[in-house]
Design a protein around this motif. Sequence first.
Motif, PDB file in Angstrom:
ATOM      1  N   VAL A 143      94.033 -95.783 -22.821  1.00 52.15           N
ATOM      2  CA  VAL A 143      93.969 -96.585 -22.443  1.00 52.15           C
ATOM      3  C   VAL A 143      92.634 -95.736 -21.662  1.00 52.15           C
ATOM      4  O   VAL A 143      93.265 -95.812 -20.584  1.00 52.15           O
ATOM      5  N   ARG A 144      90.938 -96.797 -21.356  1.00 56.16           N
ATOM      6  CA  ARG A 144      90.346 -96.401 -20.154  1.00 56.16           C
ATOM      7  C   ARG A 144      89.845 -97.473 -20.117  1.00 56.16           C
ATOM      8  O   ARG A 144      89.255 -98.426 -21.543  1.00 56.16           O
ATOM      9  N   VAL A 145      89.633 -97.829 -18.414  1.00 57.17           N
ATOM     10  CA  VAL A 145      88.837 -99.113 -18.749  1.00 57.17           C
ATOM     11  C   VAL A 145      87.427 -98.665 -17.226  1.00 57.17           C
ATOM     12  O   VAL A 145      87.924 -98.923 -16.551  1.00 57.17           O
ATOM     13  N   TYR A 146      86.799 -99.594 -18.200  1.00 53.96           N
ATOM     14  CA  TYR A 146      85.176 -99.551 -17.756  1.00 53.96           C
ATOM     15  C   TYR A 146      84.872-100.929 -16.978  1.00 53.96           C
ATOM     16  O   TYR A 146      85.049-101.763 -17.787  1.00 53.96           O
ATOM     17  N   PRO A 147      84.629-101.124 -15.612  1.00 51.30           N
ATOM     18  CA  PRO A 147      83.652-102.140 -15.047  1.00 51.30           C
ATOM     19  C   PRO A 147      82.608-102.804 -16.402  1.00 51.30           C
ATOM     20  O   PRO A 147      81.563-101.339 -16.385  1.00 51.30           O
ATOM     21  N   ALA A 148      82.257-103.748 -16.988  1.00 58.20           N
ATOM     22  CA  ALA A 148      81.003-103.956 -17.518  1.00 58.20           C
ATOM     23  C   ALA A 148      80.492-105.282 -16.715  1.00 58.20           C
ATOM     24  O   ALA A 148      80.341-105.703 -16.105  1.00 58.20           O
ATOM     25  N   ALA A 165      95.511-104.783 -14.354  1.00 58.25           N
ATOM     26  CA  ALA A 165      96.630-105.372 -15.404  1.00 58.25           C
ATOM     27  C   ALA A 165      96.367-104.026 -16.584  1.00 58.25           C
ATOM     28  O   ALA A 165      97.493-103.876 -16.673  1.00 58.25           O
ATOM     29  N   PHE A 166      94.935-103.830 -17.003  1.00 55.29           N
ATOM     30  CA  PHE A 166      94.795-103.034 -17.810  1.00 55.29           C
ATOM     31  C   PHE A 166      96.315-101.692 -17.759  1.00 55.29           C
ATOM     32  O   PHE A 166      96.493-100.683 -18.608  1.00 55.29           O
ATOM     33  N   LEU A 167      95.429-101.638 -17.193  1.00 54.85           N
ATOM     34  CA  LEU A 167      95.774-100.072 -16.050  1.00 54.85           C
ATOM     35  C   LEU A 167      97.141 -99.745 -16.111  1.00 54.85           C
ATOM     36  O   LEU A 167      98.345 -99.010 -16.673  1.00 54.85           O
ATOM     37  N   THR A 199      92.407 -93.106 -29.052  1.00 53.39           N
ATOM     38  CA  THR A 199      91.770 -93.868 -27.519  1.00 53.39           C
ATOM     39  C   THR A 199      91.626 -95.256 -27.643  1.00 53.39           C
ATOM     40  O   THR A 199      90.325 -95.477 -28.912  1.00 53.39           O
ATOM     41  N   TRP A 200      91.384 -95.686 -26.407  1.00 50.44           N
ATOM     42  CA  TRP A 200      90.986 -97.364 -26.505  1.00 50.44           C
ATOM     43  C   TRP A 200      90.123 -97.460 -25.296  1.00 50.44           C
ATOM     44  O   TRP A 200      90.693 -97.308 -24.206  1.00 50.44           O
ATOM     45  N   ASP A 201      88.989 -97.915 -25.534  1.00 51.25           N
ATOM     46  CA  ASP A 201      88.051 -97.625 -24.292  1.00 51.25           C
ATOM     47  C   ASP A 201      87.824 -99.074 -23.868  1.00 51.25           C
ATOM     48  O   ASP A 201      87.533-100.344 -25.645  1.00 51.25           O
TER      49      ASP A 201
END
Length: 334
Positions: free
Chosen positions: A42-47, A30-32, A4-6
Amino acid sequence: MCTTWDVYVCDSLTKSKERGVIPSSSIIEAFLSLSPAAGEVVRVYPANWKKQIKAKGRGHTVRCVQRKRNNKNDSDQVTLDAFEVTNVDSVDKVYRIITEHMKLQNINPKACECLNCYIQGNERLEEGQPSQAINLYNQALSIAREDSSGEDRQPRLPEGSILMRRSRAYLKRAANHRKLLQILVKDLADAVPEVTTLKILYQTASTHPSLAPSIYARLAQDSKLHQSKFRSIRYRHDMYEFALLHAAQDSLQATQLLPSNSAAWSLAGQCLADLRKLNESSQYFQKAMELDPSMEKTLRGMMEKNRASQEFIDVARGGGLSADTLRLALDVAG
């Protein structure tokens, strides 16, 4: 074996909105939308790394970490690769990260075009240009629907989110029509003479017959002008309701595509309330509260407003007001 990609997206340190940089929320979307099997691969998170990041530039910073697990539920992970990209300010740059850096395959070729139209539409809407936004959302939806009619792509393009945005754009267009409607109504109200003035004119015409032709001619001319103004009011009111109907249609369709999205149900309730579909509106507000209890305080107040408005409408109808007259009066008064 599960790889997976974080992906972590951090807001730009600079106020980049004026420079044409899309917001970090759009980078995440856009990533999602571009990634295959988003949420699994792919899992996407705000940081928030504002203290750590010192990179200069107008875009956002993205960190991508590749991990390997024996299975999806395995807590032991091994980091295979990690990298950071700064100045990420567009969908095209997200696409390059996914294809060139993360080296993911089977990327939806229509997604970039669709997302660019969608994000540009969001910008036009924030700038108070609903018509331009609607045109861009139309293009985005056309691409999304054309794409979904072919092979079963994963993930789907964000049709539900686009519909919600277009609904808000139609609400903004309706609000603009309503402002013009109020101006036209006030103009007509100011132009129509008071009853006492009309009585004086008719008494003058009766007392001085020689003045009667000119008085009646002036009244007839004014009457034609008032009729023209009233036709403008009816036209503007029709345009107002037409925009509301489009907003309601989009929001209702969004609840079907995003059944777990409380904002979609709340938006549909708002559109239905504006259309005076008050009982139906409260049902949608109720569903939104069930999905997100934190919305209860706000939506309870809107449901109470619906109840009071419905009682007023019932009383007014009982007093003999026609549906069209009542609707126009309520829409002008707000």
